[in-house]
Every structure is written in structure tokens, then in C-alpha cells.
Design a protein around this motif. Structure first.
Motif, short mmCIF file in Angstrom:
data_model
loop_
_atom_site.label_atom_id
_atom_site.label_comp_id
_atom_site.label_asym_id
_atom_site.label_seq_id
_atom_site.Cartn_x
_atom_site.Cartn_y
_atom_site.Cartn_z
N CYS A 48 37.56 48.22 47.10
CA CYS A 48 36.19 47.99 48.50
C CYS A 48 37.91 47.67 50.39
O CYS A 48 36.74 47.54 51.07
CB CYS A 48 35.29 47.03 48.42
N ASP A 49 38.65 47.41 49.81
CA ASP A 49 39.33 47.30 51.35
C ASP A 49 39.20 45.66 52.20
O ASP A 49 38.84 45.62 53.01
CB ASP A 49 39.74 48.48 52.29
N MET A 50 38.73 44.67 50.97
CA MET A 50 38.28 43.47 51.93
C MET A 50 39.56 42.94 51.47
O MET A 50 40.00 43.12 50.36
CB MET A 50 37.75 43.10 50.29
N LYS A 51 39.85 41.63 52.66
CA LYS A 51 41.34 41.11 52.52
C LYS A 51 40.20 39.84 52.64
O LYS A 51 39.85 39.17 53.30
CB LYS A 51 41.63 40.92 53.88
N ALA A 52 41.05 38.55 51.82
CA ALA A 52 40.43 36.90 51.68
C ALA A 52 42.38 36.14 51.43
O ALA A 52 42.95 37.06 50.32
CB ALA A 52 40.08 37.05 50.91
N VAL B 116 39.61 33.89 46.09
CA VAL B 116 39.24 34.45 44.54
C VAL B 116 39.08 34.14 43.93
O VAL B 116 39.80 33.33 43.68
CB VAL B 116 39.94 35.94 45.39
N PRO B 117 37.99 34.42 42.89
CA PRO B 117 38.12 34.25 41.69
C PRO B 117 39.17 34.87 40.76
O PRO B 117 39.61 36.24 40.72
CB PRO B 117 36.77 34.22 41.06
N TYR B 118 39.09 34.71 39.27
CA TYR B 118 40.24 35.23 38.55
C TYR B 118 39.70 34.90 37.35
O TYR B 118 38.75 33.71 37.15
CB TYR B 118 42.08 34.38 38.01
N ASP B 119 39.76 35.84 36.48
CA ASP B 119 39.08 36.05 35.08
C ASP B 119 39.70 34.62 34.21
O ASP B 119 40.75 34.45 34.27
CB ASP B 119 39.17 37.15 34.53
N PRO B 120 39.40 34.86 32.58
CA PRO B 120 40.01 34.34 31.60
C PRO B 120 41.46 33.89 31.47
O PRO B 120 42.25 33.51 31.52
CB PRO B 120 39.12 33.83 30.39
N LEU B 121 42.08 35.52 32.13
CA LEU B 121 42.65 35.88 31.66
C LEU B 121 44.41 35.65 32.71
O LEU B 121 44.89 36.35 32.54
CB LEU B 121 43.52 36.94 30.91
N TYR C 140 43.46 37.40 36.04
CA TYR C 140 44.09 38.51 36.49
C TYR C 140 42.46 38.47 37.76
O TYR C 140 41.16 37.71 37.73
CB TYR C 140 43.33 40.04 36.23
N VAL C 141 42.98 38.72 39.19
CA VAL C 141 41.95 38.66 39.47
C VAL C 141 41.07 38.99 39.91
O VAL C 141 40.95 40.29 39.59
CB VAL C 141 42.65 38.81 41.26
N VAL C 142 39.46 38.84 41.22
CA VAL C 142 38.89 39.41 40.57
C VAL C 142 37.63 39.47 41.94
O VAL C 142 38.00 38.11 42.59
CB VAL C 142 37.15 38.61 39.35
N CYS C 143 37.35 40.61 42.65
CA CYS C 143 36.93 40.98 43.95
C CYS C 143 35.36 40.35 43.98
O CYS C 143 35.14 41.09 43.37
CB CYS C 143 36.95 42.34 44.42
N PRO C 144 35.46 38.98 45.23
CA PRO C 144 33.93 39.05 44.67
C PRO C 144 33.32 39.75 45.93
O PRO C 144 32.21 39.96 45.95
CB PRO C 144 34.46 37.63 45.69
N ALA C 145 33.61 40.87 45.96
CA ALA C 145 32.73 41.84 47.05
C ALA C 145 32.52 43.27 46.29
O ALA C 145 31.06 43.64 46.02
CB ALA C 145 33.40 42.25 48.47
#
Length: 45
Positions: free
Chosen positions: A14-18, A23-28, A30-35
Motif C-alpha cells: 500500500c506504499d505506507m511509510k512509517a 509498526v507491529p510484528y507478528d509472533p515470528l 515479521y513486520v505487519v503493515c498497520p494500514a
């Protein structure tokens, strides 16, 4: 004196920049986009 820029997350979906710290990360870890909920996990290949 050198200026150090902070790391940023650039979502390929989605081209979001932060800031990477916003930004949150999953239990493993890996980054998860909040948008758009894009997950940066391993790709199928």
C-alpha cells in the motif's frame, strides 16, 4: 557530527511509510503493515 536517520518501514502493498518502531510484528518477528495488514514473512517460491 554525522546525522543518523532512523529506519523506516515501506509497505510494498500500500506504499505506507512509517518509522520501523511504529509498526507491529507478528509472533515470528515479521513486520505487519498497520494500514493493509501486509505481512513481511517468507515468500512462497
Amino acid at each position: 557530527m554525522a546525522i543518523q536517520e532512523s529506519s523506516t518501514f515501506d509497505c510494498p502493498s500500500c506504499d505506507m511509510k512509517a518509522p520501523s518502531t511504529a509498526v507491529p510484528y507478528d509472533p515470528l518477528g515479521y513486520v505487519v503493515c498497520p494500514a493493509c495488514a501486509y505481512s513481511g514473512g517468507p515468500e512462497d517460491g
